[in-house]
Design an enzyme around this catalytic site. Structure first.
Site, PDB file in Angstrom:
ATOM      1  CG  ASP A  58      -1.610   0.898   1.211  1.00 30.65           C
ATOM      2  OD1 ASP A  58      -1.784   1.581   0.454  1.00 30.65           O
ATOM      3  OD2 ASP A  58      -2.524   1.657   2.109  1.00 30.65           O
ATOM      4  CD  GLU A 105      -0.033  -5.991   7.157  1.00 28.90           C
ATOM      5  OE1 GLU A 105      -0.554  -5.678   6.601  1.00 28.90           O
ATOM      6  OE2 GLU A 105      -0.679  -5.473   8.531  1.00 28.90           O
ATOM      7  CE1 TYR A 154      -4.476   0.864  10.159  1.00 22.50           C
ATOM      8  CE2 TYR A 154      -4.087  -1.498   9.435  1.00 22.50           C
ATOM      9  CZ  TYR A 154      -3.316  -0.123   9.935  1.00 22.50           C
ATOM     10  OH  TYR A 154      -2.617   0.063   9.469  1.00 22.50           O
ATOM     11  CD  GLU A 203       1.023  -1.260   9.525  1.00 21.47           C
ATOM     12  OE1 GLU A 203      -0.474  -1.262   9.284  1.00 21.47           O
ATOM     13  OE2 GLU A 203       1.525  -1.479   8.963  1.00 21.47           O
TER      14      GLU A 203
HETATM   15  C1  CKU Z   1      -1.943  -0.988   5.805  1.00 26.94           C
HETATM   16  C2  CKU Z   1      -3.856  -5.265   6.531  1.00 26.94           C
HETATM   17  C3  CKU Z   1      -3.701  -4.303   6.344  1.00 26.94           C
HETATM   18  C4  CKU Z   1      -2.105  -3.956   6.171  1.00 26.94           C
HETATM   19  N1  CKU Z   1      -1.288  -2.580   6.765  1.00 26.94           N
HETATM   20  C5  CKU Z   1      -0.172  -2.472   5.714  1.00 26.94           C
HETATM   21  C6  CKU Z   1       0.062  -0.936   5.912  1.00 26.94           C
HETATM   22  O1  CKU Z   1       1.570  -0.734   4.422  1.00 26.94           O
HETATM   23  C7  CKU Z   1      -1.140  -0.140   4.971  1.00 26.94           C
HETATM   24  O2  CKU Z   1      -0.895   1.030   4.701  1.00 26.94           O
HETATM   25  C8  CKU Z   1      -2.618  -1.232   6.308  1.00 26.94           C
HETATM   26  C9  CKU Z   1      -3.808   0.899   5.506  1.00 26.94           C
HETATM   27  O3  CKU Z   1      -3.155   1.482   6.145  1.00 26.94           O
HETATM   28  O4  CKU Z   1      -4.438  -0.184   5.451  1.00 26.94           O
END
Ligand code: CKU
Length: 599
Positions: free
Chosen positions: A167, A418, A474, A511
């Protein structure tokens, strides 16, 4: 052997360093015909391109901005008369993702991996006391056998499109400074320090890598005065009443390494080191044997105009913002950053979780490619490309550790982000990666990796490899978005299931965050609003308090950052606590209040 040297360039009595940054020539090569057509001798047509920077930000047409494939850079430089017993080397801080280097038309080196430095020896191809032409063939395609992982789609018109399994935008180009170095032929290639703290003294174990058989002399200075001196490629320096490095008082000693033969100094290298220990004991992370709680961010090297190109002003502003709201730590998600970030962290007392570019090791709908072949899903780590990927992964771990091992700021290695961790294949793969990192790091720092939500306590096959857990979660965004009450229940449920495993190691949240538009206010708070971001973080902080094994909270993300075009991304990922031009969103004040209240 010399070529593996990761020492940061410096200019001193024995070493010279000329930075070749500036406006270079640049050209796309969609048909990959440049090599056959003699472009190594000079580009037939070009635009001017700043170095360092990502090329994408310099174009106003979409084809160029999203370009995937081969492209070329060129510059000229003058080289002095060659001095006796010296080597001439070009050092690239990073070229994304791979390149071939030509000097005066001759291939002098190549490199794979867009986030770590490499050296090219130009002794034979260089013209001394003359002009030289440096040409690079660069490529930014993605595949599953390289880091970071992704795929390259070829459209019916032949156009290539990069699909990162990650991402962040596939920014590419010459992202860090290019150094022209004159080095002593007999020289120091690398060194490593590690520490033992005893009562009122510290032992600094120092190992120096060199091919030379000259005497190695190592001196430590404290405030300009000699603190300890020893001789030999491997030695212990004893420092009485050491001034330790920590987040509040990031004291740095000066280390001076010399190669001496018949009273003549052949090589000299000076650096700054911080004396400190880092360890994990039970559920605590110990800095100098005292628990430390990690507060801060997952970051990116990202800014408008510069893209992923390093810029001192951006880095300085980022540190100022992080310090302002009481942060003490960041993760270099999802790749090792420019060395200057680590130098600044050393000086300002920040802790770094240093991450290898192992991101995208998972297939999902988000990868935009058919899962597996013939419609049958193959687990990521069962693919035939994995042995080649693993080779790259180990190389990146090696280069990252050799580059960053002496920074006091670096407290842990993050060896993945991940991946699909639910198969025994993943376990076998990462077991080797973790064993390797432990073996080559003289400080034997804690090793970890970031786990996403599918790495459930009941299914994950890799949690037993890490020294502390890093969770990317999240709840309240991808799960139970808009319903923080339900999100909290699910979050607590998962945490309790992890707790029930009695791992007796620290948990760190690497995160958690929600997309927030800087200009959207809503009462009551709903997704994407400033209010929702505040409530989201308040919920997490409340939950964290109930789980003392949680020893760190790095929010996602420090600032809004660029991604590929996608239906869930509005001008990129907007989970920043700061906007992309580094102004605080409302939640930044909640973080400030919260982090300032935690010792
Ligand atoms: C973040 C499944 C979560 C992946 N995680 C990685 C990161 O690089 C992304 O930016 C989530 C997001 O904001 O979705």
């Amino acid at each position: 052997m010399h070529k593996d040297s990761m020492l940061y360039p410096q200019r001193n009595q024995k070493r010279s360093d000329t930075i070749l940054d500036g406006l270079w020539k640049f050209s796309f090569d969609p048909a990959s015909c440049g090599e056959k057509e003699g472009w190594p001798n000079g580009l037939p047509s070009f635009v001017k391109m700043p170095v360092p920077a990502s090329f994408q930000e310099m174009f106003t047409d979409i084809q160029s901005r999203e370009y995937c494939g081969d492209y070329w850079y060129e510059t000229d430089f003058y080289l002095d008369e060659k001095k006796e017993n010296t080597d001439t080397v070009i050092r690239f801080g990073s070229v994304t993702h791979r390149c071939k280097v030509f000097l005066n038309g001759k291939l002098v080196g190549q490199h794979e991996g867009g986030f770590l430095p490499f050296n090219v020896d130009i002794n034979d191809a260089a013209k001394y006391d003359d002009e030289n032409k440096l040409v690079l063939l660069v490529n930014n395609e993605l595949s599953e056998e390289m880091l970071p992982c992704g795929a390259t789609e070829v459209k019916p018109d032949g156009r290539k499109v990069a699909h990162g399994y990650f991402d962040f935008f596939n920014y590419s180009g010459i992202h860090r400074s290019v150094h022209l170095l004159t080095l002593p032929a007999e020289r120091i290639d690398n060194y490593a320090v590690s520490f033992t703290l005893e009562e009122n003294r510290a032992v600094v174990h120092c190992t120096v890598e060199t091919e030379s058989n000259a005497q190695v002399v190592i001196a430590l200075k404290q405030d300009g005065k000699a603190a300890a001196q020893e001789q030999g490629k491997e030695c212990d320096l004893i420092v009485e009443n050491p001034h330790l490095w920590d987040t509040k008082d990031p004291y740095l000693y000066e280390i001076e390494l010399q190669l001496v033969k018949d009273n003549e100094v052949l090589d000299l290298y000076r650096d700054k080191i911080g004396i400190r220990t880092i360890a994990v004991k039970g559920t605590k992370i110990l800095l100098n044997n005292k628990p430390v709680y990690l507060k801060g961010y997952g970051k990116h090297e990202d800014a408008s105009m510069f893209g992923r190109g390093f810029n001192y002003a951006i880095a300085a502003r980022d540190f100022a913002c992080m310090k302002w709201n009481g942060a003490n730590c960041f993760r270099t998600s999802h790749y090792p950053y420019d060395e200057k970030w680590y130098q600044m962290a050393d000086e300002q007392g920040f802790l770094i979780i240093d991450e290898v570019p192992a991101v995208g090791m998972m297939r999902s709908m988000h990868n935009y490619v058919a899962a597996g072949s013939g419609g049958k899903y193959t687990g990521f780590f069962e693919s035939e490309t994995v042995p080649r990927l693993k080779k790259r992964h180990l190389e990146a771990v090696k280069d990252m550790i050799r580059r960053d091992q002496n920074h006091p700021s670096v407290i842990a290695w993050s060896l993945f982000n991940e991946p699909e961790t639910t198969s025994t294949y993943a376990h076998a793969y990462f077991k080797d990666v973790f064993d390797y990192a432990k073996k080559i790091d003289q400080q034997v720092r804690p090793c970890t990796g970031a786990f996403e939500k599918n790495s459930k306590p009941e299914l994950c096959q890799c949690y037993m490899l890490v020294d502390f857990m890093c969770f990317n979660r999240y709840y309240g965004w991808y799960i139970s978005g808009g319903d923080l009450k339900e999100a909290e229940e699910k979050f607590r449920d998962e945490l309790s299931r992890w707790r029930a495993k009695n791992l007796n190691i620290p948990f760190v949240f690497t995160e958690f965050g929600c997309d927030t538009l800087g200009d959207v206010h809503e009462l009551p708070g709903r997704m994407w609003s400033q209010e929702y971001q505040r409530e989201y973080y308040e919920m997490y902080f409340k939950v964290f308090r109930d789980y003392p094994e949680i020893q760190g909270e790095l929010v996602w993300n420090f600032a809004d950052f660029m991604t590929g075009q996608a239906i869930m991304r509005v001008g990129g990922n907007r989970k920043g606590v700061f906007t992309r031009d580094r102004q605080p969103k409302d939640a930044a004040y909640i973080l400030k209040q919260h982090w300032e209240s935690i010792e």
